[in-house]
Design a protein around this motif. Structure first.
Motif, PDB file in Angstrom:
ATOM      1  N   UNK A 134       0.814  -1.208   0.000  1.00  0.00           N
ATOM      2  CA  UNK A 134       0.000   0.000   0.000  1.00  0.00           C
ATOM      3  C   UNK A 134       0.853   1.267   0.000  1.00  0.00           C
ATOM      4  N   UNK A 135       1.901   1.293   0.801  1.00  0.00           N
ATOM      5  CA  UNK A 135       2.750   2.487   0.863  1.00  0.00           C
ATOM      6  C   UNK A 135       3.416   2.746  -0.487  1.00  0.00           C
ATOM      7  N   UNK A 136       3.907   1.678  -1.122  1.00  0.00           N
ATOM      8  CA  UNK A 136       4.534   1.843  -2.438  1.00  0.00           C
ATOM      9  C   UNK A 136       3.517   2.317  -3.468  1.00  0.00           C
ATOM     10  N   UNK A 141       1.562   7.110  -6.848  1.00  0.00           N
ATOM     11  CA  UNK A 141       0.572   8.063  -7.344  1.00  0.00           C
ATOM     12  C   UNK A 141       1.157   9.462  -7.487  1.00  0.00           C
ATOM     13  N   UNK A 142       2.231   9.741  -6.756  1.00  0.00           N
ATOM     14  CA  UNK A 142       2.883  11.047  -6.832  1.00  0.00           C
ATOM     15  C   UNK A 142       3.892  11.121  -7.972  1.00  0.00           C
ATOM     16  N   UNK A 143       4.062  10.028  -8.707  1.00  0.00           N
ATOM     17  CA  UNK A 143       5.023   9.989  -9.814  1.00  0.00           C
ATOM     18  C   UNK A 143       4.563  10.998 -10.872  1.00  0.00           C
ATOM     19  N   UNK A 144       5.448  11.935 -11.241  1.00  0.00           N
ATOM     20  CA  UNK A 144       5.063  12.958 -12.217  1.00  0.00           C
ATOM     21  C   UNK A 144       4.635  12.374 -13.563  1.00  0.00           C
ATOM     22  N   UNK A 145       5.155  11.230 -13.929  1.00  0.00           N
ATOM     23  CA  UNK A 145       4.776  10.620 -15.205  1.00  0.00           C
ATOM     24  C   UNK A 145       3.323  10.157 -15.220  1.00  0.00           C
ATOM     25  N   UNK A 146       2.730   9.976 -14.046  1.00  0.00           N
ATOM     26  CA  UNK A 146       1.350   9.495 -13.966  1.00  0.00           C
ATOM     27  C   UNK A 146       0.339  10.635 -13.840  1.00  0.00           C
ATOM     28  N   UNK A 147       0.814  11.845 -13.601  1.00  0.00           N
ATOM     29  CA  UNK A 147      -0.102  12.946 -13.379  1.00  0.00           C
ATOM     30  C   UNK A 147      -0.451  13.634 -14.687  1.00  0.00           C
TER      31      UNK A 147
END
Length: 149
Positions: A134-136, A141-147
């Protein structure tokens, strides 16, 4: 696989070894249904079944204990039926086509259900799906590539 009887078709389980043994067993059953079931044919069937059930028993550790016992009980019961028919034939009794068809139908249904479950459980035990921490996951979700921009 092309083995079928009374509208039931033997399905592939996904295990090459088990499917090959299923094919050999169905070949014997089909031979018994065409040429009349005699003691020698039933004894050959019993030997092939015993070998096959030994193959499966090595894979059964992947099943839950209650399912393993049910599967093994089904094997013992089927072997007892074949033994009984072989004894009848050895004593000069006739084995009917209906009796051979019942053996074939049981084997097809068992193979298509219990054996397929066994192969799937074995495959799952060998390669379970990945566990996501869960922590990983939250950090990813904070990865800039996913935003979205």
């Amino acid at each position: 696989m092309t083995h079928a009887v009374s509208g039931y078709t033997l399905q592939a389980t996904g295990s090459d070894a088990i499917d090959a043994e299923h094919g050999a067993i169905m070949d014997i059953l089909e031979s018994l249904s065409r040429g009349g079931a005699d003691a020698a044919g039933l004894i050959a069937l019993r030997a092939e079944l015993a070998h096959h059930f030994d193959t499966e028993s090595t894979e059964m550790a992947a099943l839950a204990p209650d399912r393993r016992e049910q599967h093994e009980h089904a094997h013992r019961s089927f072997l007892a039926t074949v033994d009984s028919l072989a004894e009848t034939a050895r004593n000069g009794g006739a084995i009917t086509g209906d009796e051979v068809n019942r053996l074939m139908l049981w084997f097809i249904v068992h193979s298509n259900t219990a054996d397929t479950e066994l192969v799937e459980a074995t495959r799952y035990a060998a390669k379970p799906p990945p566990m996501i921490d869960m922590a990983d996951w939250l950090a990813s979700l904070d990865d800039p590539d996913l935003q979205d921009a």
